[in-house]
Structures are given as structure tokens and as C-alpha cells.
Motif scaffolding. Sequence first.
Motif, PDB file in Angstrom:
ATOM      1  N   ASN A 176     -40.354 -74.788 -15.959  1.00 45.72           N
ATOM      2  CA  ASN A 176     -39.742 -74.522 -14.657  1.00 45.72           C
ATOM      3  C   ASN A 176     -38.384 -75.186 -14.468  1.00 45.72           C
ATOM      4  OD1 ASN A 176     -42.002 -72.984 -13.802  1.00 45.72           O
ATOM      5  ND2 ASN A 176     -43.095 -74.850 -13.269  1.00 45.72           N
ATOM      6  N   LEU A 177     -37.905 -75.901 -15.474  1.00 50.02           N
ATOM      7  CA  LEU A 177     -36.579 -76.530 -15.399  1.00 50.02           C
ATOM      8  C   LEU A 177     -35.528 -75.508 -15.833  1.00 50.02           C
ATOM      9  CD1 LEU A 177     -37.531 -80.004 -16.925  1.00 50.02           C
ATOM     10  CD2 LEU A 177     -37.059 -79.494 -14.514  1.00 50.02           C
ATOM     11  N   TYR A 178     -35.363 -74.484 -15.011  1.00 55.82           N
ATOM     12  CA  TYR A 178     -34.573 -73.326 -15.419  1.00 55.82           C
ATOM     13  C   TYR A 178     -33.105 -73.654 -15.677  1.00 55.82           C
ATOM     14  CZ  TYR A 178     -38.675 -70.742 -13.825  1.00 55.82           C
ATOM     15  OH  TYR A 178     -39.953 -70.270 -13.662  1.00 55.82           O
ATOM     16  N   TYR A 179     -32.525 -74.504 -14.870  1.00 56.27           N
ATOM     17  CA  TYR A 179     -31.105 -74.821 -15.047  1.00 56.27           C
ATOM     18  C   TYR A 179     -30.880 -75.584 -16.345  1.00 56.27           C
ATOM     19  CZ  TYR A 179     -26.313 -76.139 -13.815  1.00 56.27           C
ATOM     20  OH  TYR A 179     -24.950 -76.293 -13.809  1.00 56.27           O
ATOM     21  N   GLU A 180     -31.751 -76.544 -16.602  1.00 52.27           N
ATOM     22  CA  GLU A 180     -31.650 -77.315 -17.842  1.00 52.27           C
ATOM     23  C   GLU A 180     -31.904 -76.412 -19.059  1.00 52.27           C
ATOM     24  OE1 GLU A 180     -32.538 -80.056 -14.486  1.00 52.27           O
ATOM     25  OE2 GLU A 180     -33.309 -78.119 -15.164  1.00 52.27           O
ATOM     26  N   ILE A 181     -32.857 -75.507 -18.923  1.00 50.67           N
ATOM     27  CA  ILE A 181     -33.146 -74.565 -20.006  1.00 50.67           C
ATOM     28  C   ILE A 181     -31.932 -73.672 -20.259  1.00 50.67           C
ATOM     29  CG2 ILE A 181     -34.545 -72.550 -20.623  1.00 50.67           C
ATOM     30  CD1 ILE A 181     -36.863 -73.946 -19.068  1.00 50.67           C
ATOM     31  N   GLY A 182     -31.317 -73.193 -19.193  1.00 53.57           N
ATOM     32  CA  GLY A 182     -30.112 -72.373 -19.335  1.00 53.57           C
ATOM     33  C   GLY A 182     -28.981 -73.119 -20.007  1.00 53.57           C
ATOM     34  N   GLY A 183     -28.870 -74.401 -19.719  1.00 53.57           N
ATOM     35  CA  GLY A 183     -27.845 -75.215 -20.376  1.00 53.57           C
ATOM     36  C   GLY A 183     -28.072 -75.282 -21.875  1.00 53.57           C
ATOM     37  N   LEU A 198     -30.280 -64.728 -14.963  1.00 53.77           N
ATOM     38  CA  LEU A 198     -30.835 -66.068 -15.142  1.00 53.77           C
ATOM     39  C   LEU A 198     -31.543 -66.531 -13.873  1.00 53.77           C
ATOM     40  CD1 LEU A 198     -27.904 -67.921 -16.953  1.00 53.77           C
ATOM     41  CD2 LEU A 198     -30.045 -67.130 -17.979  1.00 53.77           C
ATOM     42  N   LEU A 199     -32.586 -67.310 -14.036  1.00 58.51           N
ATOM     43  CA  LEU A 199     -33.233 -67.974 -12.917  1.00 58.51           C
ATOM     44  C   LEU A 199     -32.469 -69.250 -12.600  1.00 58.51           C
ATOM     45  CD1 LEU A 199     -36.881 -67.522 -14.184  1.00 58.51           C
ATOM     46  CD2 LEU A 199     -35.938 -66.455 -12.126  1.00 58.51           C
ATOM     47  N   GLU A 200     -32.180 -69.467 -11.318  1.00 56.84           N
ATOM     48  CA  GLU A 200     -31.498 -70.674 -10.835  1.00 56.84           C
ATOM     49  C   GLU A 200     -30.229 -70.985 -11.641  1.00 56.84           C
ATOM     50  OE1 GLU A 200     -34.403 -73.813 -10.774  1.00 56.84           O
ATOM     51  OE2 GLU A 200     -35.755 -72.708  -9.462  1.00 56.84           O
ATOM     52  N   PRO A 201     -29.273 -70.061 -11.697  1.00 58.05           N
ATOM     53  CA  PRO A 201     -28.072 -70.262 -12.515  1.00 58.05           C
ATOM     54  C   PRO A 201     -27.154 -71.386 -12.036  1.00 58.05           C
ATOM     55  CG  PRO A 201     -27.839 -68.308 -11.153  1.00 58.05           C
ATOM     56  CD  PRO A 201     -29.263 -68.747 -11.020  1.00 58.05           C
ATOM     57  N   THR A 202     -27.361 -71.861 -10.800  1.00 63.47           N
ATOM     58  CA  THR A 202     -26.600 -73.022 -10.327  1.00 63.47           C
ATOM     59  C   THR A 202     -27.525 -74.184  -9.970  1.00 63.47           C
ATOM     60  OG1 THR A 202     -26.588 -72.098  -8.073  1.00 63.47           O
ATOM     61  CG2 THR A 202     -24.667 -71.636  -9.461  1.00 63.47           C
ATOM     62  N   GLY A 203     -28.746 -74.162 -10.461  1.00 62.15           N
ATOM     63  CA  GLY A 203     -29.693 -75.249 -10.220  1.00 62.15           C
ATOM     64  C   GLY A 203     -30.596 -74.983  -9.038  1.00 62.15           C
ATOM     65  N   LYS A 204     -31.651 -75.786  -8.923  1.00 65.98           N
ATOM     66  CA  LYS A 204     -32.634 -75.603  -7.849  1.00 65.98           C
ATOM     67  C   LYS A 204     -32.002 -75.765  -6.470  1.00 65.98           C
ATOM     68  CE  LYS A 204     -36.739 -76.924 -10.503  1.00 65.98           C
ATOM     69  NZ  LYS A 204     -37.185 -75.535 -10.686  1.00 65.98           N
ATOM     70  N   LYS A 205     -31.057 -76.689  -6.349  1.00 68.72           N
ATOM     71  CA  LYS A 205     -30.396 -76.925  -5.069  1.00 68.72           C
ATOM     72  C   LYS A 205     -29.059 -76.202  -4.967  1.00 68.72           C
ATOM     73  CE  LYS A 205     -32.565 -81.463  -4.427  1.00 68.72           C
ATOM     74  NZ  LYS A 205     -32.327 -82.920  -4.194  1.00 68.72           N
ATOM     75  N   GLU A 206     -28.765 -75.363  -5.963  1.00 72.13           N
ATOM     76  CA  GLU A 206     -27.535 -74.571  -6.009  1.00 72.13           C
ATOM     77  C   GLU A 206     -26.297 -75.446  -5.932  1.00 72.13           C
ATOM     78  OE1 GLU A 206     -27.773 -71.510  -3.066  1.00 72.13           O
ATOM     79  OE2 GLU A 206     -29.491 -70.543  -4.027  1.00 72.13           O
ATOM     80  N   GLU A 207     -26.354 -76.592  -6.592  1.00 70.12           N
ATOM     81  CA  GLU A 207     -25.231 -77.526  -6.586  1.00 70.12           C
ATOM     82  C   GLU A 207     -24.580 -77.681  -7.961  1.00 70.12           C
ATOM     83  OE1 GLU A 207     -27.035 -81.081  -5.130  1.00 70.12           O
ATOM     84  OE2 GLU A 207     -26.996 -80.438  -3.024  1.00 70.12           O
ATOM     85  N   GLY A 208     -25.108 -76.987  -8.966  1.00 68.82           N
ATOM     86  CA  GLY A 208     -24.568 -77.118 -10.309  1.00 68.82           C
ATOM     87  C   GLY A 208     -23.480 -76.100 -10.602  1.00 68.82           C
ATOM     88  N   VAL A 209     -22.758 -76.337 -11.673  1.00 68.20           N
ATOM     89  CA  VAL A 209     -21.762 -75.370 -12.128  1.00 68.20           C
ATOM     90  C   VAL A 209     -22.488 -74.127 -12.618  1.00 68.20           C
ATOM     91  CG1 VAL A 209     -19.885 -74.947 -13.770  1.00 68.20           C
ATOM     92  CG2 VAL A 209     -20.213 -77.240 -12.811  1.00 68.20           C
ATOM     93  N   SER A 210     -21.978 -72.951 -12.273  1.00 68.99           N
ATOM     94  CA  SER A 210     -22.635 -71.707 -12.655  1.00 68.99           C
ATOM     95  C   SER A 210     -22.772 -71.601 -14.173  1.00 68.99           C
ATOM     96  CB  SER A 210     -21.830 -70.514 -12.137  1.00 68.99           C
ATOM     97  OG  SER A 210     -22.317 -69.319 -12.713  1.00 68.99           O
TER      98      SER A 210
END
Length: 482
Positions: A176-183, A198-210
Motif C-alpha cells: 500500500n506504499l504506492y508513492y514509494e513503490i512508484g519511486g 498510477l495510484l497516489e502519484p503525489t503521495g497519500k497526502k498529495e504533497e509529493g512531487v508528481s
Amino acid sequence: MKQDAFRSFRRSIAVLAAACLVLSGCRTEEKEPTETVPEYEAASAETKKTPKYIFLFIGDGMSYSQIQLTADYLGLEKSGKTVPESLSFLDFPVTGSLETGNAESFCTDSASAGTAMATGKKTKTGVLGMDADGVRTESITEKLKAQKGFRIGLATTVNLNHATPAAFYAHQPSRNLYYEIGGELLAGGFDFLAGGSLLEPTGKKEEGVSLYALAEQTGYQMIWGKPQTVDWTGKVWITASETDAKGALPFLLDGGGGWTLADSVKAGIQALQNGDGFFLMAEAGKIDWACEANDARTMIEEVSGLDLAVQEAVRFQKQHPDDTLILVTGDHETGGLSIGNRENGLKTHLDLLSGQQISFARYEEELVTQYKKQQMAFTSVQSELAEWFGLGEGGLALSEEEWNLLKEAYQETLDTAYKGRSPLIQAVGTLIAEKAGIGWSTGQHSGQPVPVFALGVGAERFAGWQDNTDIFKHLAELTGVN
């Protein structure tokens, strides 16, 4: 270790049984003693060849029953008789079976099953690319790219950072760590990617770089929808322009959205064959989703879609017969599907499935949602059920008692909060399955074994009863990676 001991025990029993036959009078011609043949040393010269082009197709949630029901339905639809229609991979010369349990359960999930096939290591439910002790394990795709210079492709009908594709590049304690997996997908630098969003392409809180912006920065040609002008020698990432509510390709029964797994495989061959060799993993991920909903008609279309994708690989294999290996398997079974049920005994009426024109999921998301908002009368819903599922006169006939059951389920849908499928769609699914003569024992995964079909260089290694970790082991041996 327990599995190795169990296999040794089975081999010992086989030897003992053979000895007993000889002692009981079943004499054979005496021959000179021969050397024991090491395990996996096959008589065919193909064993010693190294495949240059490898296709691994995974039907998520697909086991024997899903394949057989699809063949049975298509055969009935084509001829009107109880004669199955052969799918392309059913004609492969080598067939085996895989045990699918993980390190803590006989019933696996996609993350641990994918990890077993990709890395040769059993792990816990929900874990990606790490063994049961949390130690990072390298996948066959990572090894082939680093050690052999293979071009690597991943294609799926769901999300590229979903569990099954992620097992071939990610190393995370939770699926379920979709952002980390995408990285990690970007860091892997694979050459061809195709699927849903992608699931959660900017992180769970939508605060990451796309992750999409980062993908462009790392050199991917980002293509949305059908490719037009593409530099196939570079890194290519294709995202379907039409997706469902979860970002996956729509079910084929619902129209498919204009891009299919077969399209991805065809594009992948174009992108990957410009090198020293390639490995393409292609997942039909929504077989699992249909089976979780106990939606047989939708599942049949998804298995058929997988077959069309396999046909693309077979066409390629015919052009490169001495260099290509094709494998088709599942990661686990979903739904506990059976052909035959206690209501119908030995009778099947698969033709009754033909009245269904929409997946349970789409009907739920679009139509049942509207029914609840408008508090639609059941008499109006009845006509909708006739249109979308063929319930009623001229189709799947229902008794007054059965209509009353649907009416009660509909009222419960209007009046109560529920998780997952609505009481209405559950009742509809139950009636269709009962009358068609099929059964479902669960809305989740089961511990049933799955088949593996093999064609081409080294195919004989995949015959017989094996473990899902043997997929990695055989591929590693065939390609010579460490």
C-alpha cells in the motif's frame, strides 16, 4: 526447507512403489545401471539454450476453473454445443501446476505471490520484493537488466504500482506504499511501461512531487492513449486515456476504453526488441477484480483479453522460434469458482450468462448509485435489470419468489450503509450463478494451485507439479543470471 523435505518424501514414495511392483512379479528386461539424471536436466537439447526473448503472462486470480469456464462459454457461444473453445495457450506443448501459498498462509495475496515468482523467495502477505525476514530480494527483471543487458517491459490492465507489477521492481514492507513503490519504478529504469494510471502519484497526502513529472525528467516518453509518433529506441511509458474509478483499464465487457493488454504487448514488442534480448511481464489484473465480485461474465471477457495478448506473443515466437520463451500462469485463484453447484447438480446453463451487458462493478458505480440518490421504485429497477442482465421474460426467467428476493435486497440497498457490493448486486449475482450452474465459495482469494503453460526455449522445465518460486529459479537457470 519443509517443502524440499516433502518433495523428497514424494520422490521416495514413488521409488518404493516402483520397487514393490518389481517384487510382486512385474518383471522388466534387465538393463545396465544408468547414472541418475540430475533434477531439471531434460533430454531435450532445448534445455541448454538461452532464451533471448521472454514473455511472462500473469492472469491475476486465474486458475483452472477460470480458464475452463471461459473455454466452455466461448465454445457454447460459437457452436451452441457443450464443446469448449480452445484458447491459444491451451495448445502450448508443456503444462505444469504451481503451489501458491506464501510464508505464513496457504492462501496468498498478489504481493507475496508476485514476489515468489519474481524473486524465488517466499514472503509474508502484502510484502513486495523482500523475504519473510524483511531482507531485500532482487527480481529476475532487475537481474536480467543489470547482468545481461536485457530490455525490460511491464504491462498491466490495472495500475503499474499495483501489487503484481510492483513485485518485479519494488522492495517494500507494504503493497500500500504506492508513492514509494512508484519511486522505485522510476529508479528501476525499465524500458517499456504500459497500463492504467498510477495510484497516489503525489503521495497519500498529495504533497509529493508528481511521479509523472519525475518520469519525464528521467527520460521517459510519456504517452497518454494510443501511441502516434514514438521513438521506440528510448524509454516508453503508455498510460491508457480512459480508466475506471480506480485508475485501471475499464472491463472489456464495459467497452475496454480503447486500449487493451494485447495493444500493450504489441507495443511492447516494438519497444523492446531493439537490443540484446528482452523480458516482458504482462498482467491481466482485472480477472481478479471480476472474481472478487463473483462476476463470471465479466471474468470471461478478461480471460479472453489475456488470450488475445498471448496471441501477440505467439505471432512473435513463430518469427523467432529458436530464441523465444512464453509462459502463461496465474498468481492465485480468486472466488473459489466451480463449474457446477448444489442447486443444479450436474446441469449447466452457461447460455444464461449471455444476457449480461455490463460488469457488476460498473452497474454498482453508475446505476445503483443513481437508484439510491433518486430512491427509484423497484418496478423501474426491474426493467433495468432486464436490460443489463437479461432477467425476466425472454431471458433468465425468475419466479415471483425470486423477484421478491431481489426487491428485498434492493430495499436493503436503499435503507442501509454497506461496505463492498450492495445487497442488490449480491442477490443478482447469486441468482445468475445458481441458474447458470456455477458456484462461488468466496469473494476473496483461495489456496488452489494454478496452471502454467509454456512454449519455446526451455519450456520443458515448467512441466509437472512445482512451487511458484520455481518460475524464478528456472528463468535464472535458463538465462544464466547469478
